[in-house]
Design an enzyme around this catalytic site. Structure first.
Site, short mmCIF file in Angstrom:
data_model
loop_
_atom_site.label_atom_id
_atom_site.label_comp_id
_atom_site.label_asym_id
_atom_site.label_seq_id
_atom_site.Cartn_x
_atom_site.Cartn_y
_atom_site.Cartn_z
N GLY A 245 3.57 -26.49 -78.86
CA GLY A 245 4.32 -26.94 -80.18
C GLY A 245 3.87 -28.90 -80.32
O GLY A 245 2.99 -28.49 -80.22
N SER A 246 5.14 -29.50 -81.27
CA SER A 246 4.60 -30.61 -81.12
C SER A 246 4.28 -31.73 -79.44
O SER A 246 4.88 -31.19 -78.69
CB SER A 246 5.82 -31.10 -81.99
N GLY A 250 6.63 -31.40 -76.68
CA GLY A 250 5.78 -31.21 -74.60
C GLY A 250 6.29 -32.06 -74.03
O GLY A 250 6.49 -31.89 -72.70
N GLU A 267 0.40 -27.17 -74.87
CA GLU A 267 -0.77 -27.11 -76.19
C GLU A 267 0.02 -27.45 -77.47
O GLU A 267 0.40 -26.74 -78.34
CB GLU A 267 -1.28 -25.72 -76.43
N CYS A 301 -2.73 -26.32 -85.18
CA CYS A 301 -2.88 -26.76 -84.98
C CYS A 301 -3.95 -27.40 -84.81
O CYS A 301 -3.73 -28.76 -84.93
CB CYS A 301 -1.89 -26.84 -83.16
C1 UN1 Z 1 -2.83 -22.99 -83.51
O1 UN1 Z 1 -2.60 -23.39 -84.37
O2 UN1 Z 1 -1.85 -23.35 -82.08
O3 UN1 Z 1 -8.78 -21.99 -84.22
C2 UN1 Z 1 -3.49 -22.32 -83.12
C3 UN1 Z 1 -7.56 -21.62 -84.40
C4 UN1 Z 1 -6.98 -20.13 -84.37
C5 UN1 Z 1 -5.79 -20.96 -83.47
C6 UN1 Z 1 -4.75 -21.23 -83.17
N1 UN1 Z 1 -7.54 -19.49 -83.66
O4 UN1 Z 1 -7.37 -22.13 -85.86
#
Ligand code: UN1
Length: 513
Positions: A245-246, A250, A267, A301
């Site tokens: 998440g953000s 975290g 993450e 992300c």
């Molecule tokens: C995410 O955005 O939390 O590498 C994961 C990627 C994808 C996973 C992203 N396989 O863009």
């Protein structure tokens, strides 16, 4: 949202129920005075269902059940645990189209990306099944005769998975497939924006558990808002909290888990950039950049948010990108040819507008996109045209992660300076360089290059395969999940010294009489 849902929302509701039914899931209806969540669809921006949610007391019960299941599960041989994950992977393959259609409905992904997300789940199951016959320790030479020095990896305990709306099923699967083969039960708190996909995943896994004779409580789903996540994170029986998440989330989760000496796998946000050198193959760069910057409507992300282009090729590249942006099909993610679906909710579009206004105040120029897009029958939805913005420098707004399709473009003339600007953001998830010069590529990959957890050459920042470890440094949180040796986070290590001699020599030559 309008008082009366559109006909389209009614159709989507009917379809969602049919898909859930085929996946073996139902919508738990909310009690009038019980906790509940709104299951909405970004396709129209309207509510589909009210879903019963968990209370903090329910979290306590779920963690207790998972902790009890752990005692059995940890002693099931890992390859037998792998057989459960293998069955789960088969069910995912079988139901790929249905699960993907729910991902589209709830997260707004275009069909191809939704199918890709489910494929990522199948892939991680394959990897985890292989791991179930591979996780293990090393044997090191002992300094003492007649001694063996080795390490053993044991199951860790209950894993609390907190996941985000943008990969509502794959990130849970990364954690769960690996945790299960490692001998750990999972309690899952999905994003409150995506309860339906969570119910579907949980039902499919439940089937795999039942069919393979695994304890049902090795997976528990707790739907809910903040209070549910907070209860899970604080529970001392949760050995590992794996949270996506953000960065702000975290920063709240980390200290709570650290205070009870639990483990975290974080993450968090990214602010991913590509560096483009004069020698780059621009045809390839344009395609790689557009996919990473506007795929998933800029809500990965790993989405590309910054572009650092050499001054000599900047005008040409920006011109080509602007032309590509002008042709981007924005709209219903289920329609053939659409590349950009809706943002997950109206507040994301508002955040995008605020970021663009700040960028312009800082001297930026929006060269393409950045407008709301109206889609017939979806007046309450948040469709936008992805924005391409030339910036005079890396101002504060560029250093922040705005979870929407905004790509800031800056120029450079010296690669060392470009790398310095590249690394001068709080986040450290993904990065790439487009170059045909092997020396530039190697510099970017070196210790003096990108400071990210993912560093690519001649591809974009997003779309990683599951075989590598996934995660990033700095404000991204430092966690690694998915492939490589990320499984270690889900196990505990014991170092064993075994004396098979008749003597008792002490290490370091100590003489104790
Ligand atoms: C995410 O955005 O939390 O590498 C994961 C990627 C994808 C996973 C992203 N396989 O863009």
């Amino acid at each position: 949202a309008p008082a009366r849902p559109s006909t389209r929302t009614e159709d989507l509701r009917t379809e969602a129920l049919a898909v859930l039914d085929r996946l073996g899931a139902a919508v738990p209806s909310a009690l009038p005075d019980g906790p509940s969540l709104a299951a909405c669809t970004p396709l129209t921006g309207e509510e589909l269902f009210r879903v019963a949610a968990a209370s903090p007391g329910d979290v306590d019960e779920a963690v207790g059940a998972a902790a009890a299941a752990f005692v059995r599960w940890r002693s099931v041989p890992a390859p037998v645990r792998g057989a459960t994950v293998k069955r789960f992977g088969e069910l995912l393959s079988e139901h790929k189209a249905d699960l993907a259609s729910l991902v589209t409905l709830e997260a707004g992904k275009i069909t191809s990306e939704a199918l890709g997300e489910v494929q990522e789940m199948v892939d991680i199951c394959d990897l985890a099944v292989g791991l179930s016959r591979q996780v293990g320790g090393r044997t090191m030479p002992s300094e003492r005769p007649g001694h063996r020095l080795m390490e053993t990896w044991h199951p860790l305990g209950v894993v609390g998975v907190v996941s985000a709306f943008n990969f509502p099923v794959a990130v849970w699967a990364w954690n769960t497939a690996v945790a299960l083969v490692c001998g750990d039960p999972v309690v899952w708190k999905p994003s409150e924006l995506t309860p339906l996909t969570a119910l579907a995943c949980s039902a499919l896994l439940g089937r795999a558990l039942a069919e393979t004779g695994a304890p049902a409580d090795v997976h528990r789903l707790v739907l809910g808002a903040r209070d549910v996540g907070a209860a899970l994170v604080a529970d001392p029986r949760v050995a590992l909290v794996s949270a996506t998440g953000s960065t702000r989330m975290g920063a709240e989760v980390g200290p709570v888990v650290a205070a009870r000496f639990g483990r975290t796998l974080l993450e968090l946000g990214g602010n991913n950039a590509a560096v483009v050198a004069p020698s780059a193959d621009l045809d390839l760069a344009v395609r790689g950049i557009v996919f990473s910057a506007v795929g998933t409507a800029g809500q990965r992300c790993t989405s590309m948010r910054r572009l650092l282009v050499h001054a000599d090729v900047a005008d040409e590249l920006v011109g080509r990108l602007a032309a590509a942006y002008a042709r981007l099909p924005v709209g219903d993610p289920r329609a053939e040819g659409t590349l950009v679906g809706p943002l997950v909710r109206a507040s994301s579009a508002e955040a995008m507008q605020r970021a663009l206004a700040r960028a312009v105040e800082d001297g930026g120029e929006v060269v393409a996109g950045g407008e709301p897009v109206t889609v017939d029958g979806a007046e309450g939805a948040a469709y936008v045209s992805p924005a391409l913005v030339r910036m005079p420098s890396q101002t504060e707004v560029v250093r922040e992660e705005t979870f929407a399709p905004v790509l800031y473009v800056m120029t450079w003339t010296d690669l060392d300076e470009a790398v310095e600007v590249h690394n001068a953001v709080p986040q450290g998830l993904s990065s790439s360089i487009f170059t045909s010069d092997v020396r530039e590529a190697e510099r970017f990959l070196s210790e003096a290059g990108s400071d990210c957890g993912i560093v690519n050459v001649n591809i974009g920042t997003s779309g990683a395969e599951i075989g590598g470890a996934f995660g990033g440094e700095k404000a991204t949180g430092g966690g690694r999940e998915s492939g490589s040796d990320a499984w270690r986070a889900y196990m505990r290590r014991a170092t064993n010294t075994v004396n098979y001699s008749d003597e008792l020599p002490l290490a370091q030559g100590v003489d104790f009489g």
